[in-house]
Write a protein that holds these residues in place. Sequence first.
Motif, PDB file in Angstrom:
ATOM      1  N   HIS A 189       0.831  -1.206   0.000  1.00  0.00           N
ATOM      2  CA  HIS A 189       0.000   0.000   0.000  1.00  0.00           C
ATOM      3  C   HIS A 189       0.869   1.261   0.000  1.00  0.00           C
ATOM      4  O   HIS A 189       0.422   2.325   0.420  1.00  0.00           O
ATOM      5  CB  HIS A 189      -0.897   0.009   1.236  1.00  0.00           C
ATOM      6  CG  HIS A 189      -1.812  -1.158   1.311  1.00  0.00           C
ATOM      7  ND1 HIS A 189      -3.034  -1.190   0.688  1.00  0.00           N
ATOM      8  CD2 HIS A 189      -1.674  -2.360   1.911  1.00  0.00           C
ATOM      9  CE1 HIS A 189      -3.621  -2.351   0.920  1.00  0.00           C
ATOM     10  NE2 HIS A 189      -2.805  -3.079   1.658  1.00  0.00           N
ATOM     11  N   CYS A 195      -5.604   3.379   4.282  1.00  0.00           N
ATOM     12  CA  CYS A 195      -5.193   2.749   3.018  1.00  0.00           C
ATOM     13  C   CYS A 195      -5.619   1.286   2.982  1.00  0.00           C
ATOM     14  O   CYS A 195      -6.152   0.810   1.974  1.00  0.00           O
ATOM     15  CB  CYS A 195      -3.683   2.854   2.844  1.00  0.00           C
ATOM     16  SG  CYS A 195      -3.088   4.528   2.529  1.00  0.00           S
ATOM     17  N   CYS A 198       3.499  -0.184   5.427  1.00  0.00           N
ATOM     18  CA  CYS A 198       2.589  -0.116   4.287  1.00  0.00           C
ATOM     19  C   CYS A 198       2.832  -1.227   3.277  1.00  0.00           C
ATOM     20  O   CYS A 198       1.907  -1.639   2.585  1.00  0.00           O
ATOM     21  CB  CYS A 198       2.737   1.239   3.599  1.00  0.00           C
ATOM     22  SG  CYS A 198       2.298   2.615   4.666  1.00  0.00           S
ATOM     23  N   CYS A 206      -0.501   4.615  -1.662  1.00  0.00           N
ATOM     24  CA  CYS A 206      -1.543   5.239  -0.850  1.00  0.00           C
ATOM     25  C   CYS A 206      -0.928   5.879   0.387  1.00  0.00           C
ATOM     26  O   CYS A 206      -1.287   7.006   0.758  1.00  0.00           O
ATOM     27  CB  CYS A 206      -2.598   4.193  -0.449  1.00  0.00           C
ATOM     28  SG  CYS A 206      -3.906   4.851   0.602  1.00  0.00           S
ATOM     29  N   ASP A 242      -8.567  -0.224   0.353  1.00  0.00           N
ATOM     30  CA  ASP A 242      -8.228  -1.305  -0.577  1.00  0.00           C
ATOM     31  C   ASP A 242      -9.163  -2.498  -0.389  1.00  0.00           C
ATOM     32  O   ASP A 242      -9.681  -3.052  -1.363  1.00  0.00           O
ATOM     33  CB  ASP A 242      -6.773  -1.732  -0.381  1.00  0.00           C
ATOM     34  CG  ASP A 242      -6.337  -2.765  -1.399  1.00  0.00           C
ATOM     35  OD1 ASP A 242      -6.396  -2.471  -2.615  1.00  0.00           O
ATOM     36  OD2 ASP A 242      -5.956  -3.877  -0.975  1.00  0.00           O
TER      37      ASP A 242
END
Length: 94
Positions: free
Chosen positions: A26, A75, A48, A29, A79
Amino acid sequence: MYFKTDGCPLEAAADMHFCAAQGRDHTQCCLRNGVTTTLAGQKCLTFCDQRPDRVTKLDYSYVPCYDRFESMKQCFYNDIKQKAEQQFGAARRR
């Protein structure tokens, strides 16, 4: 966890983030959400990118990242929500 005042050991943080991130990356993001704007900077992106081959031993230098956990979780949530809508949204329209 970082300061040993929580019942969970620090080592459990990696498992929790892997689960929350669904084993995905992620990073983009997190960058948009300002995750790197702490004293730890780029180190916070470790949380992340939770692909299975990414294992990092955490230490106190990651403590500033705690201030950005809500941004990271956003994030992860966005998702998961998007993937669920793609998979199950079409089934509801039938």
